[in-house]
Design a protein around this motif. Structure first.
Motif, PDB file in Angstrom:
ATOM      1  N   ARG A   1       0.846  -1.207   0.000  1.00 18.50           N
ATOM      2  CA  ARG A   1       0.000   0.000   0.000  1.00 18.50           C
ATOM      3  C   ARG A   1       0.877   1.251   0.000  1.00 18.50           C
ATOM      4  O   ARG A   1       0.650   2.185  -0.763  1.00 18.50           O
ATOM      5  CB  ARG A   1      -0.921   0.009   1.211  1.00 18.50           C
TER       6      ARG A   1
ATOM      7  N   LYS B 250       1.159   4.125  -2.818  1.00 18.59           N
ATOM      8  CA  LYS B 250       0.889   5.524  -2.481  1.00 18.59           C
ATOM      9  C   LYS B 250       2.041   6.421  -2.926  1.00 18.59           C
ATOM     10  O   LYS B 250       1.830   7.527  -3.423  1.00 18.59           O
ATOM     11  CB  LYS B 250       0.663   5.694  -0.979  1.00 18.59           C
TER      12      LYS B 250
ATOM     13  N   ASP C 221      -5.996   7.329  -4.109  1.00 18.14           N
ATOM     14  CA  ASP C 221      -7.376   7.159  -3.648  1.00 18.14           C
ATOM     15  C   ASP C 221      -8.280   6.676  -4.781  1.00 18.14           C
ATOM     16  O   ASP C 221      -9.158   5.842  -4.565  1.00 18.14           O
ATOM     17  CB  ASP C 221      -7.917   8.455  -3.051  1.00 18.14           C
TER      18      ASP C 221
ATOM     19  N   ALA D  52      -7.509   2.982  -5.319  1.00 19.74           N
ATOM     20  CA  ALA D  52      -8.001   2.115  -4.244  1.00 19.74           C
ATOM     21  C   ALA D  52      -9.406   1.604  -4.537  1.00 19.74           C
ATOM     22  O   ALA D  52      -9.719   0.450  -4.219  1.00 19.74           O
ATOM     23  CB  ALA D  52      -7.957   2.855  -2.910  1.00 19.74           C
ATOM     24  N   ASP D  53     -10.245   2.421  -5.150  1.00 19.82           N
ATOM     25  CA  ASP D  53     -11.605   1.989  -5.476  1.00 19.82           C
ATOM     26  C   ASP D  53     -11.609   0.814  -6.448  1.00 19.82           C
ATOM     27  O   ASP D  53     -12.485  -0.037  -6.390  1.00 19.82           O
ATOM     28  CB  ASP D  53     -12.402   3.149  -6.098  1.00 19.82           C
TER      29      ASP D  53
ATOM     30  N   ILE E  84      -8.734  -1.269  -7.145  1.00 13.21           N
ATOM     31  CA  ILE E  84      -7.864  -2.390  -6.801  1.00 13.21           C
ATOM     32  C   ILE E  84      -8.342  -3.142  -5.561  1.00 13.21           C
ATOM     33  O   ILE E  84      -8.056  -4.324  -5.399  1.00 13.21           O
ATOM     34  CB  ILE E  84      -6.392  -1.935  -6.649  1.00 13.21           C
ATOM     35  N   GLY E  85      -9.107  -2.484  -4.712  1.00  8.89           N
ATOM     36  CA  GLY E  85      -9.581  -3.107  -3.474  1.00  8.89           C
ATOM     37  C   GLY E  85     -10.226  -4.470  -3.656  1.00  8.89           C
ATOM     38  O   GLY E  85      -9.871  -5.426  -2.951  1.00  8.89           O
ATOM     39  N   PRO E  86     -11.154  -4.628  -4.589  1.00 11.67           N
ATOM     40  CA  PRO E  86     -11.817  -5.925  -4.742  1.00 11.67           C
ATOM     41  C   PRO E  86     -11.014  -6.967  -5.528  1.00 11.67           C
ATOM     42  O   PRO E  86     -11.425  -8.117  -5.642  1.00 11.67           O
ATOM     43  CB  PRO E  86     -13.113  -5.594  -5.490  1.00 11.67           C
ATOM     44  N   GLU E  87      -9.873  -6.576  -6.075  1.00 10.71           N
ATOM     45  CA  GLU E  87      -9.072  -7.490  -6.898  1.00 10.71           C
ATOM     46  C   GLU E  87      -8.333  -8.524  -6.046  1.00 10.71           C
ATOM     47  O   GLU E  87      -8.158  -8.350  -4.843  1.00 10.71           O
ATOM     48  CB  GLU E  87      -8.046  -6.697  -7.719  1.00 10.71           C
TER      49      GLU E  87
ATOM     50  N   LEU F  24      -2.273  -6.335  -6.967  1.00 10.68           N
ATOM     51  CA  LEU F  24      -1.531  -5.177  -6.453  1.00 10.68           C
ATOM     52  C   LEU F  24      -0.052  -5.476  -6.341  1.00 10.68           C
ATOM     53  O   LEU F  24       0.778  -4.599  -6.570  1.00 10.68           O
ATOM     54  CB  LEU F  24      -2.114  -4.675  -5.135  1.00 10.68           C
TER      55      LEU F  24
END
Length: 123
Positions: free
Chosen positions: A60, A64, A72, A75-76, A78-81, A86
């Motif tokens: 992370r 960043k 930000d 993140a929307d 890649i979060g569910p991947e 990542l």
């Protein structure tokens, strides 16, 4: 005496390697998408950012540092991947810009993920 010191400090020593000060052509930006996301454009990091990337302890943090204000938005998407997404992204950005220690941060995150999965199986 001060005149001698001035002459000494102005001597160009051929045995001294000099770094920086020259204008270098920046590397091409790293462009990527996550699924159907918009295209993200990552510029080559400066030396300060590279040192921060090398010290980063998490994927992370690496992302960043590479993405800055774009993180930000990323993140929307890649979060569910899958976690490998990542890790692959951070690794590919590191390779694209010729960084080597950033790969170690990614490897640490990958190792922590494997450790968490192993612990989860033991329960």
């Amino acid at each position: 005496m001060s005149k001698e010191l001035d002459n000494v400090t102005q001597i160009d020593d051929q045995n001294v390697r000099k770094y920086g000060g020259e204008q270098r052509e920046p590397k091409e930006p790293f462009k990527f998408q996550i699924g159907e996301s918009p295209t993200f454009l990552v510029q080559e990091p400066d030396a300060d950012t590279v040192m921060d990337i090398e010290e980063a302890r998490t994927t992370r943090r690496v992302l960043k540092l590479f993405l800055g204000d774009q993180f930000d938005d990323l993140a929307d998407f890649i979060g569910p991947e899958h976690p490998d997404t990542l890790i692959d992204l951070a690794r590919d950005m590191s390779k694209h810009f010729g960084l080597f220690d950033a790969e170690q941060a990614v490897n640490r995150a990958d190792r922590r993920g494997r450790d968490r999965r192993r612990v989860g199986r033991r329960r």
